[in-house]
Design an enzyme around this catalytic site. Structure first.
Site, PDB file in Angstrom:
ATOM      1  CB  SER A 269      -0.918  -0.202   1.031  1.00  0.00           C
ATOM      2  OG  SER A 269      -1.602   1.339   1.418  1.00  0.00           O
TER       3      SER A 269
ATOM      4  CE1 TYR B 220      -4.219  -2.350   5.440  1.00  0.00           C
ATOM      5  CE2 TYR B 220      -3.089  -0.400   4.636  1.00  0.00           C
ATOM      6  CZ  TYR B 220      -3.754  -1.378   3.795  1.00  0.00           C
ATOM      7  OH  TYR B 220      -4.292  -1.174   3.078  1.00  0.00           O
TER       8      TYR B 220
ATOM      9  CE  LYS C 155      -1.629  -4.809   3.386  1.00  0.00           C
ATOM     10  NZ  LYS C 155      -2.236  -5.070   2.620  1.00  0.00           N
TER      11      LYS C 155
HETATM   12  N1  UFG Z   1     -13.860  10.100   2.973  1.00  0.00           N
HETATM   13  C1  UFG Z   1     -14.556  10.475   3.827  1.00  0.00           C
HETATM   14  N2  UFG Z   1     -16.200  10.291   4.140  1.00  0.00           N
HETATM   15  C2  UFG Z   1     -16.046   8.616   4.511  1.00  0.00           C
HETATM   16  C3  UFG Z   1     -15.158   7.966   3.930  1.00  0.00           C
HETATM   17  C4  UFG Z   1     -13.559   8.751   3.471  1.00  0.00           C
HETATM   18  O1  UFG Z   1     -14.213  11.996   4.124  1.00  0.00           O
HETATM   19  O2  UFG Z   1     -17.170   8.181   4.913  1.00  0.00           O
HETATM   20  C5  UFG Z   1     -12.841  10.636   3.412  1.00  0.00           C
HETATM   21  C6  UFG Z   1     -11.290   9.923   3.496  1.00  0.00           C
HETATM   22  O3  UFG Z   1     -11.006  10.780   4.640  1.00  0.00           O
HETATM   23  C7  UFG Z   1     -10.394  10.022   2.713  1.00  0.00           C
HETATM   24  C8  UFG Z   1     -10.981   9.612   1.173  1.00  0.00           C
HETATM   25  O4  UFG Z   1     -12.285   9.639   1.360  1.00  0.00           O
HETATM   26  O5  UFG Z   1     -10.240  11.331   2.616  1.00  0.00           O
HETATM   27  C9  UFG Z   1     -11.077   7.888   0.863  1.00  0.00           C
HETATM   28  O6  UFG Z   1     -10.955   7.464   2.149  1.00  0.00           O
HETATM   29  P1  UFG Z   1     -11.311   5.524   1.953  1.00  0.00           P
HETATM   30  O7  UFG Z   1     -11.711   4.564   3.080  1.00  0.00           O
HETATM   31  O8  UFG Z   1     -12.225   5.090   0.798  1.00  0.00           O
HETATM   32  O9  UFG Z   1      -9.720   5.070   1.654  1.00  0.00           O
HETATM   33  P2  UFG Z   1      -8.757   5.241   2.003  1.00  0.00           P
HETATM   34  O10 UFG Z   1      -7.492   6.284   1.638  1.00  0.00           O
HETATM   35  O11 UFG Z   1      -8.830   6.001   3.927  1.00  0.00           O
HETATM   36  O12 UFG Z   1      -7.716   3.910   2.242  1.00  0.00           O
HETATM   37  C10 UFG Z   1      -7.521   3.624   0.918  1.00  0.00           C
HETATM   38  C11 UFG Z   1      -7.454   1.847   1.369  1.00  0.00           C
HETATM   39  C12 UFG Z   1      -6.438   1.796   2.446  1.00  0.00           C
HETATM   40  C13 UFG Z   1      -5.035   1.949   1.539  1.00  0.00           C
HETATM   41  C14 UFG Z   1      -4.924   3.487   1.750  1.00  0.00           C
HETATM   42  C15 UFG Z   1      -4.547   4.121   1.585  1.00  0.00           C
HETATM   43  O13 UFG Z   1      -8.610   1.814   2.100  1.00  0.00           O
HETATM   44  O14 UFG Z   1      -6.323   0.004   2.424  1.00  0.00           O
HETATM   45  O15 UFG Z   1      -6.089   3.845   1.012  1.00  0.00           O
HETATM   46  O16 UFG Z   1      -3.796   5.773   2.544  1.00  0.00           O
HETATM   47  F1  UFG Z   1      -4.118   2.687   2.747  1.00  0.00           F
END
Ligand code: UFG
Length: 333
Positions: A118, A142, A146
């Site tokens: 990741s 997390y 990785k």
């Molecule tokens: N977000 C919101 N509201 C929500 C959900 C997400 O504002 O209800 C925002 C998060 O704060 C983030 C963005 O949308 O800024 C993307 O969030 P996601 O949860 O869709 O994805 P992440 O970036 O947190 O996570 C993904 C993968 C992980 C990986 C990560 C790398 O799911 O496995 O990218 O940082 F590790």
């Protein structure tokens, strides 16, 4: 003779798309999955064994019965925020069990391994887009999980002749609704399904933070279509099969979109406005994640085909409709 690929977590989101692509490329697909998200995963193109990939009894049976050519490992806990609150579970599943599995696999003479890493291993970006030389400073357990495994892979490659490709995913998104494959997390934490469900069901979508150091204050991410992501696994495998040396690659499109931009695009795709609430930052989130993907393009010949954001949102929306509007999941009809 067809080569058999063992896929840990092959009924999950990225694992299932990769498994299907392997099948289409003529591989025999063997999946170990706990089916913890309650997936009704009964596709005819794969043999699915419901088990934990740490269950040595099951592993012995599988490795006795099948001649396994390579392993792809998708069976990880992935929610960054939960990893901050429950690091022990994450170290247990993502690190300890993975090392035990590698030891088992090597003891059975299987040496090829494709690992789901990741971009979370880099932490807050110092330079965007991020290439593979970006310093490591993961801010969540997390991301640290990785990174530990990446170090293990490097050492095992030197000591035990393990051949591996580690793919450092940016944000997997979209679906393959034509083949009944898509995102099915439980609970769902990812932005796209949550946005689409909020619009459809007149629920409120929460923006986690508008005070980030980005142009509009919301987090910027590099959304890559899951089919493009899946393809990289097959290219990685074929690269190892043709004698390529163990290596790691960033896997993203090179373009970033903010949460606010995603909201606008999602509203256009569905044709309806969404209720929005601005909330506190979520634990473990970083400002911006955008991949420099030159290395994977040059060495694996990877070219993204499906990652236009409209296509990502459209396929995700189609999948949401199949999955959550009473149609249910009817596999291999
Ligand atoms: N977000 C919101 N509201 C929500 C959900 C997400 O504002 O209800 C925002 C998060 O704060 C983030 C963005 O949308 O800024 C993307 O969030 P996601 O949860 O869709 O994805 P992440 O970036 O947190 O996570 C993904 C993968 C992980 C990986 C990560 C790398 O799911 O496995 O990218 O940082 F590790």
């Amino acid at each position: 003779m067809k080569k058999t690929i063992l896929i840990l977590g092959g009924a999950g989101y990225i694992g299932s798309h990769s498994a299907y692509l392997l099948y289409k490329r003529g591989y025999e697909v063997l999946i170990i999955d706990k089916l913890i998200h309650g997936q009704n995963f009964d596709h005819k193109w794969a043999t699915v064994i419901k088990a934990d990939f740490a269950d040595e009894k099951v592993l012995n049976q599988i490795f006795d019965k099948y001649k396994i050519d390579a392993v792809m490992h998708f069976a990880a806990f992935i929610e960054v925020g939960i990893s901050v609150k429950k690091p022990a579970n994450f170290y247990e599943n993502n690190v300890i069990k993975t090392i035990n599995f590698l030891d088992f696999m090597l003891s059975r003479g299987v040496k090829k391994f494709i690992f789901s890493s990741s971009c979370a291993i880099y932490g807050n970006p110092i330079k965007v887009p991020m290439n593979e030389k970006h310093p490591f400073d993961p801010i969540s357990p997390y991301g640290k999980n990785k990174l530990v495994i990446e170090f293990v892979l490097q050492d095992y490659a030197k000591a035990y002749d393990l051949k591996y490709v580690s793919l450092r995913y940016f944000n997997a998104a979209g679906a393959d609704p034509e083949n009944n494959l898509g995102e099915q997390h439980n609970p769902e934490t990812h932005i796209i399904p949550l946005m689409l469900r909020a619009i459809k069901n007149n629920k409120t979508f929460k923006i986690f933070g508008t005070d980030y150091n980005t142009p509009d204050g919301t987090c910027v991410r590099d959304y890559i279509h899951v089919l493009d992501l899946a393809l990289a696994h097959i290219l990685g495998l074929e690269y190892l099969n043709s004698g390529g040396k163990s290596d790691y690659f960033n896997l993203g499109t090179g373009k970033g979109y903010s949460v606010k931009e995603m909201i606008n695009m999602a509203q256009n795709v569905v044709g309806k406005k969404m209720n929005i609430q601005v909330c506190e930052r979520r634990l473990g989130d970083v400002d911006t994640l955008i991949a420099d993907n030159k290395k994977i393009k040059a060495i694996l010949g990877w070219i993204p085909k499906y990652s236009d954001l409209n296509n990502i949102l459209n396929t995700a929306f189609l999948w949401e409709n199949i999955n959550y509007e009473g149609v249910g999941i009817h596999l291999d009809k």
